[in-house]
Design a protein around this motif. Sequence first.
Motif, PDB file in Angstrom:
ATOM      1  N   PRO A 221     -13.597  18.505   7.658  1.00  0.00           N
ATOM      2  CA  PRO A 221     -12.463  18.517   6.732  1.00  0.00           C
ATOM      3  C   PRO A 221     -12.349  19.785   5.877  1.00  0.00           C
ATOM      4  N   ARG A 222     -13.482  20.416   5.591  1.00  0.00           N
ATOM      5  CA  ARG A 222     -13.387  21.632   4.777  1.00  0.00           C
ATOM      6  C   ARG A 222     -14.076  22.792   5.475  1.00  0.00           C
ATOM      7  N   PRO A 223     -13.385  23.346   6.467  1.00  0.00           N
ATOM      8  CA  PRO A 223     -14.057  24.382   7.251  1.00  0.00           C
ATOM      9  C   PRO A 223     -14.339  25.645   6.425  1.00  0.00           C
ATOM     10  N   TYR A 224     -15.462  26.267   6.733  1.00  0.00           N
ATOM     11  CA  TYR A 224     -15.760  27.571   6.124  1.00  0.00           C
ATOM     12  C   TYR A 224     -14.970  28.634   6.854  1.00  0.00           C
ATOM     13  N   GLY A 225     -14.537  29.646   6.116  1.00  0.00           N
ATOM     14  CA  GLY A 225     -13.699  30.663   6.736  1.00  0.00           C
ATOM     15  C   GLY A 225     -14.444  31.965   6.967  1.00  0.00           C
ATOM     16  N   MET A 226     -13.744  32.849   7.613  1.00  0.00           N
ATOM     17  CA  MET A 226     -14.280  34.193   7.858  1.00  0.00           C
ATOM     18  C   MET A 226     -13.289  35.186   7.260  1.00  0.00           C
ATOM     19  N   PRO A 227     -13.780  36.154   6.470  1.00  0.00           N
ATOM     20  CA  PRO A 227     -12.847  37.106   5.860  1.00  0.00           C
ATOM     21  C   PRO A 227     -12.301  38.098   6.882  1.00  0.00           C
ATOM     22  N   PRO A 228     -11.102  38.646   6.646  1.00  0.00           N
ATOM     23  CA  PRO A 228     -10.585  39.673   7.564  1.00  0.00           C
ATOM     24  C   PRO A 228     -11.265  41.017   7.310  1.00  0.00           C
ATOM     25  N   PHE A 229     -11.465  41.778   8.373  1.00  0.00           N
ATOM     26  CA  PHE A 229     -12.115  43.078   8.210  1.00  0.00           C
ATOM     27  C   PHE A 229     -11.192  44.249   8.524  1.00  0.00           C
ATOM     28  N   GLN A 230      -9.896  43.963   8.755  1.00  0.00           N
ATOM     29  CA  GLN A 230      -9.038  45.089   9.152  1.00  0.00           C
ATOM     30  C   GLN A 230      -8.840  46.114   8.026  1.00  0.00           C
ATOM     31  N   GLN A 231      -8.984  45.687   6.782  1.00  0.00           N
ATOM     32  CA  GLN A 231      -8.853  46.643   5.674  1.00  0.00           C
ATOM     33  C   GLN A 231     -10.163  47.386   5.436  1.00  0.00           C
ATOM     34  N   ILE A 232     -11.267  46.844   5.931  1.00  0.00           N
ATOM     35  CA  ILE A 232     -12.578  47.403   5.604  1.00  0.00           C
ATOM     36  C   ILE A 232     -13.012  48.426   6.648  1.00  0.00           C
ATOM     37  N   PHE A 233     -12.778  48.108   7.918  1.00  0.00           N
ATOM     38  CA  PHE A 233     -13.235  49.002   8.991  1.00  0.00           C
ATOM     39  C   PHE A 233     -12.097  49.866   9.514  1.00  0.00           C
ATOM     40  N   HIS A 234     -12.397  51.133   9.815  1.00  0.00           N
ATOM     41  CA  HIS A 234     -11.422  51.864  10.628  1.00  0.00           C
ATOM     42  C   HIS A 234     -11.705  51.549  12.094  1.00  0.00           C
ATOM     43  N   ASP A 235     -10.814  51.994  12.975  1.00  0.00           N
ATOM     44  CA  ASP A 235     -10.887  51.547  14.366  1.00  0.00           C
ATOM     45  C   ASP A 235     -12.243  51.820  15.025  1.00  0.00           C
ATOM     46  N   GLU A 236     -12.827  52.978  14.692  1.00  0.00           N
ATOM     47  CA  GLU A 236     -14.094  53.304  15.354  1.00  0.00           C
ATOM     48  C   GLU A 236     -15.179  52.304  14.933  1.00  0.00           C
ATOM     49  N   GLU A 237     -15.216  51.987  13.643  1.00  0.00           N
ATOM     50  CA  GLU A 237     -16.222  51.033  13.166  1.00  0.00           C
ATOM     51  C   GLU A 237     -16.009  49.644  13.779  1.00  0.00           C
ATOM     52  N   MET A 238     -14.727  49.284  13.863  1.00  0.00           N
ATOM     53  CA  MET A 238     -14.399  47.994  14.463  1.00  0.00           C
ATOM     54  C   MET A 238     -14.921  47.953  15.906  1.00  0.00           C
ATOM     55  N   ALA A 239     -14.686  49.044  16.644  1.00  0.00           N
ATOM     56  CA  ALA A 239     -15.144  49.108  18.039  1.00  0.00           C
ATOM     57  C   ALA A 239     -16.673  49.027  18.104  1.00  0.00           C
ATOM     58  N   LEU A 240     -17.352  49.693  17.135  1.00  0.00           N
ATOM     59  CA  LEU A 240     -18.820  49.692  17.162  1.00  0.00           C
ATOM     60  C   LEU A 240     -19.377  48.299  16.906  1.00  0.00           C
ATOM     61  N   VAL A 241     -18.829  47.609  15.903  1.00  0.00           N
ATOM     62  CA  VAL A 241     -19.407  46.305  15.550  1.00  0.00           C
ATOM     63  C   VAL A 241     -19.088  45.268  16.637  1.00  0.00           C
ATOM     64  N   VAL A 242     -17.891  45.350  17.215  1.00  0.00           N
ATOM     65  CA  VAL A 242     -17.558  44.384  18.273  1.00  0.00           C
ATOM     66  C   VAL A 242     -18.401  44.664  19.526  1.00  0.00           C
ATOM     67  N   SER A 243     -18.584  45.949  19.845  1.00  0.00           N
ATOM     68  CA  SER A 243     -19.451  46.290  20.983  1.00  0.00           C
ATOM     69  C   SER A 243     -20.861  45.761  20.732  1.00  0.00           C
ATOM     70  N   TYR A 244     -21.309  45.892  19.493  1.00  0.00           N
ATOM     71  CA  TYR A 244     -22.664  45.425  19.168  1.00  0.00           C
ATOM     72  C   TYR A 244     -22.803  43.923  19.422  1.00  0.00           C
ATOM     73  N   ILE A 245     -21.891  43.116  18.864  1.00  0.00           N
ATOM     74  CA  ILE A 245     -22.080  41.664  19.037  1.00  0.00           C
ATOM     75  C   ILE A 245     -21.908  41.230  20.497  1.00  0.00           C
ATOM     76  N   ARG A 246     -21.203  42.031  21.282  1.00  0.00           N
ATOM     77  CA  ARG A 246     -21.068  41.704  22.711  1.00  0.00           C
ATOM     78  C   ARG A 246     -22.324  42.074  23.512  1.00  0.00           C
ATOM     79  N   ASN A 247     -23.254  42.785  22.837  1.00  0.00           N
ATOM     80  CA  ASN A 247     -24.448  43.229  23.560  1.00  0.00           C
ATOM     81  C   ASN A 247     -25.762  42.980  22.831  1.00  0.00           C
ATOM     82  N   ALA A 248     -25.733  42.205  21.767  1.00  0.00           N
ATOM     83  CA  ALA A 248     -26.977  41.912  21.050  1.00  0.00           C
ATOM     84  C   ALA A 248     -27.499  40.538  21.472  1.00  0.00           C
TER      85      ALA A 248
END
Length: 425
Positions: free
Chosen positions: A376-403
Amino acid sequence: MQKHIVSAGSLVIVLFALISAPVPVYAESIQLIPTASDQNKSLGEYLSRVGNCMGCHTAKGGVSFSGGKKMYTSFGVFITPNITPDRKTGIGHWSKEDFWGALHRGESPDGRMLYPSFPYTEYTKVTRKDTDAIFDYLMSLEPVSKDNPSDKIFFPYNLKPLLYFWRKLYFKEGVFNPDNSKSKEWNRGAYLVQGLGHCSACHSSRNFLGASQEEKFIGKKMTGVSWYAPSLTSRLEAGSGELEINEITELLTSGITRNAVASGHMATVIRQSLQFVLPEDIRAIAIYLKSIGKENSDVASAESFPVLSKNIRSRLAQGGKLYTKYCEDCHQSSGRGIPGIYPSLAGSRSVTMASPLNTILSVMKGGFPPNTTGNPRPYGMPPFQQIFHDEEMALVVSYIRNAWGNHSSLVTEIDIERSRNGGRD
Ligand code: HEC
Ligand code: HEC
Ligand code: HEC
């Protein structure tokens, strides 16, 4: 058949409960003796939930079933019509036969052919008995006088002859043919998934005119919107072949399990529809999903991944640093999250499947699993589009796809850019 609507926080559902008050959904508790017609209405109410009619036919903040919701697709913007029993602006002047014509053949009684943005391509398999029950239920609602604004469909899709040809080529009136070699439960599940549940409206790949390739459930990028609806057959995507029945039912009704979480459009489907589906029907759906997952299981996963070059390893390490700083508090250094609260990214098929689109969108936009009775009260995830520029976004997503034992293709800045623009190729 009675299903108590207890989900908090959703105005739509509260409105729905108010509007449906004249229908004796709580007949048992107030000791009414339901007539056959009342029973048909409450069956109809339930079936309309399974088909999620209200989800599409209700505008934000609008009265349930009175239409006006905008649907953005690559063919244009469709605005759903009013299906309350108002005689002028709704379907109050329709007969049961007319209603059957709309759901079964995609034809309006005024002679208009309907666009398949209304999933009659799937509803065509719904039985006459079930469409009649839905009709009785809709007719028992309070009529709402609200005109239908016109759609804004792009050229050439706005040309009716094109729709005519499309229908000739791709639309077949359907019937659900039970498979007698399978159990009653399996057949019930198949009927719901292929018909009212209209899962393949999103989960099948569509050709250029938007026709779904029937019953393949092979996964597709949704038209006009960014999410990718994964394959319901492949074990590398969202196939259920290797899951326990109770894991599938838990995901479909609560939106979150130890290993998976429903996001984006799937979260909406669960919040608006699947969480209200009766346990025996959800079980039937799960039995069917498990069987189609098995029949088509692919063997690709055992392929060995190449040794990563030094350069790639260093990029993944940079992604790992971002993960430690921004993500680890919730998803944990093990990547396993906290069961029922923060989803596991380690071993998650949503994270490792070939299309990185949904993972990128989750990190960009954040989000909530659906709020359901089971969560009933799900925990949320904050958006990161304001925090990361595209390169950082690519790095962190690549990381979780390979860790943590995950193996998947690296994500580039071009992938990020594409996802930002609605995932168009
Ligand atoms: C995915 C969104 C979606 C869902 C789910 C949906 N509809 Fe619709 N429906 C539409 C759209 C869009 C149209 C208009 C199509 C057109 O203009 O050609 C429509 C048209 C209709 C019409 C024709 C109305 C008219 O005035 O011609 C009826 C009746 C209808 N829907 C009933 C239902 C019922 C009953 C359900 C649930 C079983 C349902 N719809 C579920 C999107 C949806
Ligand atoms: C409006 C489009 C839409 C409809 C209708 C829809 N889905 Fe989905 N589904 C999605 C999208 C997009 C995702 C990917 C997001 C996610 O993984 O949660 C998804 C994900 C899933 C997943 C994987 C969830 C996970 O994260 O492991 C399953 C299982 C699933 N859908 C089953 C179904 C079934 C069964 C139905 C019909 C009753 C259905 N879907 C109807 C869009 C849809
Ligand atoms: C405050 C806690 C929190 C933080 C911080 C957080 N997440 Fe999440 N994450 C969640 C929750 C809750 C969900 C489920 C959201 C949903 O279903 O939409 C989620 C979902 C996801 C998903 C989708 C998983 C799936 O199976 O579909 C991905 C991918 C993800 N997070 C990655 C990240 C990354 C990368 C970071 C850091 C940049 C991060 N998260 C930071 C709480 C968090």
